[in-house]
Design a protein around this motif. Structure first.
Motif, mmCIF file in Angstrom:
data_model
loop_
_atom_site.group_PDB
_atom_site.id
_atom_site.type_symbol
_atom_site.label_atom_id
_atom_site.label_comp_id
_atom_site.label_asym_id
_atom_site.label_seq_id
_atom_site.Cartn_x
_atom_site.Cartn_y
_atom_site.Cartn_z
ATOM 1 N N ALA A 153 0.827 -1.202 0.000
ATOM 2 C CA ALA A 153 0.000 0.000 0.000
ATOM 3 C C ALA A 153 0.867 1.261 0.000
ATOM 4 O O ALA A 153 0.586 2.230 -0.721
ATOM 5 C CB ALA A 153 -0.931 -0.007 1.209
ATOM 6 N N LEU A 154 1.944 1.269 0.779
ATOM 7 C CA LEU A 154 2.849 2.418 0.823
ATOM 8 C C LEU A 154 3.500 2.664 -0.543
ATOM 9 O O LEU A 154 3.640 3.815 -0.981
ATOM 10 C CB LEU A 154 3.927 2.204 1.887
ATOM 11 C CG LEU A 154 3.459 2.294 3.343
ATOM 12 C CD1 LEU A 154 4.551 1.799 4.288
ATOM 13 C CD2 LEU A 154 3.065 3.720 3.691
ATOM 14 N N LYS A 155 3.871 1.586 -1.229
ATOM 15 C CA LYS A 155 4.467 1.729 -2.553
ATOM 16 C C LYS A 155 3.471 2.317 -3.548
ATOM 17 O O LYS A 155 3.821 3.172 -4.370
ATOM 18 C CB LYS A 155 4.976 0.377 -3.052
ATOM 19 C CG LYS A 155 6.239 -0.110 -2.363
ATOM 20 C CD LYS A 155 6.708 -1.433 -2.937
ATOM 21 C CE LYS A 155 7.992 -1.914 -2.250
ATOM 22 N NZ LYS A 155 8.439 -3.232 -2.792
ATOM 23 N N GLN A 166 1.435 6.975 -6.616
ATOM 24 C CA GLN A 166 0.292 7.831 -6.931
ATOM 25 C C GLN A 166 0.629 9.311 -6.786
ATOM 26 O O GLN A 166 0.031 10.159 -7.457
ATOM 27 C CB GLN A 166 -0.885 7.464 -6.007
ATOM 28 C CG GLN A 166 -2.104 8.378 -6.103
ATOM 29 C CD GLN A 166 -2.745 8.386 -7.468
ATOM 30 O OE1 GLN A 166 -2.509 7.496 -8.281
ATOM 31 N NE2 GLN A 166 -3.565 9.402 -7.734
ATOM 32 N N GLU A 167 1.582 9.643 -5.927
ATOM 33 C CA GLU A 167 1.890 11.064 -5.677
ATOM 34 C C GLU A 167 2.207 11.820 -6.960
ATOM 35 O O GLU A 167 1.796 12.967 -7.148
ATOM 36 C CB GLU A 167 3.057 11.199 -4.701
ATOM 37 C CG GLU A 167 3.312 12.649 -4.317
ATOM 38 C CD GLU A 167 4.697 12.907 -3.758
ATOM 39 O OE1 GLU A 167 5.076 14.088 -3.691
ATOM 40 O OE2 GLU A 167 5.386 11.940 -3.409
ATOM 41 N N GLU A 206 6.003 11.946 3.321
ATOM 42 C CA GLU A 206 7.323 12.080 3.942
ATOM 43 C C GLU A 206 7.259 11.725 5.429
ATOM 44 O O GLU A 206 8.107 10.982 5.938
ATOM 45 C CB GLU A 206 7.844 13.501 3.766
ATOM 46 C CG GLU A 206 9.229 13.713 4.353
ATOM 47 C CD GLU A 206 9.735 15.141 4.184
ATOM 48 O OE1 GLU A 206 10.846 15.420 4.684
ATOM 49 O OE2 GLU A 206 9.028 15.970 3.573
ATOM 50 N N LEU A 207 6.249 12.234 6.120
ATOM 51 C CA LEU A 207 6.105 11.958 7.552
ATOM 52 C C LEU A 207 5.897 10.471 7.804
ATOM 53 O O LEU A 207 6.501 9.883 8.712
ATOM 54 C CB LEU A 207 4.929 12.759 8.116
ATOM 55 C CG LEU A 207 5.050 14.286 8.063
ATOM 56 C CD1 LEU A 207 3.756 14.930 8.546
ATOM 57 C CD2 LEU A 207 6.225 14.776 8.898
ATOM 58 N N LEU A 208 5.054 9.862 6.998
ATOM 59 C CA LEU A 208 4.781 8.437 7.160
ATOM 60 C C LEU A 208 6.022 7.597 6.887
ATOM 61 O O LEU A 208 6.248 6.573 7.532
ATOM 62 C CB LEU A 208 3.646 8.030 6.216
ATOM 63 C CG LEU A 208 2.984 6.680 6.448
ATOM 64 C CD1 LEU A 208 2.390 6.599 7.854
ATOM 65 C CD2 LEU A 208 1.897 6.444 5.404
ATOM 66 N N GLY A 209 6.840 8.056 5.955
ATOM 67 C CA GLY A 209 8.042 7.313 5.597
ATOM 68 C C GLY A 209 9.028 7.174 6.733
ATOM 69 O O GLY A 209 9.743 6.161 6.831
ATOM 70 N N PHE A 217 -5.629 5.467 -3.767
ATOM 71 C CA PHE A 217 -4.393 5.546 -2.975
ATOM 72 C C PHE A 217 -4.004 6.995 -2.674
ATOM 73 O O PHE A 217 -2.846 7.289 -2.418
ATOM 74 C CB PHE A 217 -3.245 4.802 -3.658
ATOM 75 C CG PHE A 217 -3.435 3.320 -3.673
ATOM 76 C CD1 PHE A 217 -3.049 2.551 -2.587
ATOM 77 C CD2 PHE A 217 -4.045 2.694 -4.749
ATOM 78 C CE1 PHE A 217 -3.254 1.173 -2.578
ATOM 79 C CE2 PHE A 217 -4.254 1.321 -4.760
ATOM 80 C CZ PHE A 217 -3.852 0.555 -3.671
ATOM 81 N N ASN A 218 -4.991 7.880 -2.681
ATOM 82 C CA ASN A 218 -4.774 9.255 -2.249
ATOM 83 C C ASN A 218 -5.031 9.376 -0.749
ATOM 84 O O ASN A 218 -5.955 8.755 -0.210
ATOM 85 C CB ASN A 218 -5.726 10.208 -2.976
ATOM 86 C CG ASN A 218 -5.367 10.401 -4.425
ATOM 87 O OD1 ASN A 218 -4.192 10.387 -4.793
ATOM 88 N ND2 ASN A 218 -6.365 10.589 -5.274
#
Length: 230
Positions: A26-28, A33-34, A126-129, A189-190
């Protein structure tokens, strides 16, 4: 018999296609999607609650933004803690502030940089990463939920950079904890919502900084133009 086997194989194949994604997958997909997000709207509230050294205080800032990433344009409506309302339009590093209804004045470049970095869609990712390995993950019919509760130094420093938060009288390594919850649309995935609470507590008292963000209208914002300066 062959037909029955074929039908069973097809059912198993379809069931495999509907298998929920893992957190890593999901993160990928979110990162991929960004680059497809050209524009969006953002509503953000930043509040501070202080109960320390015998004093209590609450303050809140509200910001509503339309962002045209493709053309580097931003339209920001801001309500400050004292109730003052501001409207700012930013494009290509230039910022204009509405001095009075229909009258625009060019303002400092630092304002353009400040607003631009706070509302950019890359911030939640970025924060989630920073804490992806420690993030809890749940899935519903329509959404992915990411949940973090702890303290990460890089996460705090990045929050400080984007939102200018600070805690005077607190040891940031010992007295702070961070809660972050992120809701992601399962189909696109937004990121839909990001809620962050930063808690600081010691013998002197307690401070809570809350940052609530909601994203909407993806790729549906009209091109933002600079106003005519008076």
């Amino acid at each position: 018999m062959k037909k029955f086997v074929l039908v069973c194989a097809l059912l198993f194949t379809l069931a495999g296609c509907n298998k929920p994604l893992t957190k890593e997958a999901a993160l990928k997909r979110m990162d991929a999607q960004e680059s497809k997000v050209d524009s969006y709207s953002l509503d953000m509230d930043l509040s501070v609650k202080v109960s320390a050294l015998g004093q209590k205080d609450n303050s809140r800032v509200e910001m509503s933004s339309e962002v045209d990433r493709k053309n580097n344009g931003y339209s920001v409506d801001l309500t400050k803690a004292d109730g003052e309302e501001l409207e700012v339009i930013i494009k290509e590093g230039k910022a204009y502030l509405e001095d009075r209804p229909g009258v625009w004045k060019k303002t400092a470049k630092v304002d353009a940089k400040e607003f631009s970095k706070q509302v950019d869609y890359s911030v939640p990712l970025e924060l989630l990463g920073f804490v992806s390995e420690d993030v809890g993950f749940e899935t519903t019919d329509d959404e992915y939920h990411f949940m973090y509760d702890g303290y990460d130094k890089k996460l705090y420093k990045t929050l400080k950079k984007y939102y200018n938060i600070s805690f005077t009288g607190f040891d940031t390594d010992e007295d702070l904890s961070i809660q972050m919850n992120m809701i992601v649309d399962k189909k696109s995935f937004n990121v839909k919502e990001m809620k962050i609470n930063v808690f600081a507590e010691n013998k002197k008292g307690k401070v809570v900084v809350s940052i609530d963000s909601e994203f909407d209208n993806f790729n549906a914002i009209e091109k933002i133009e600079l106003p005519e300066e008076d």
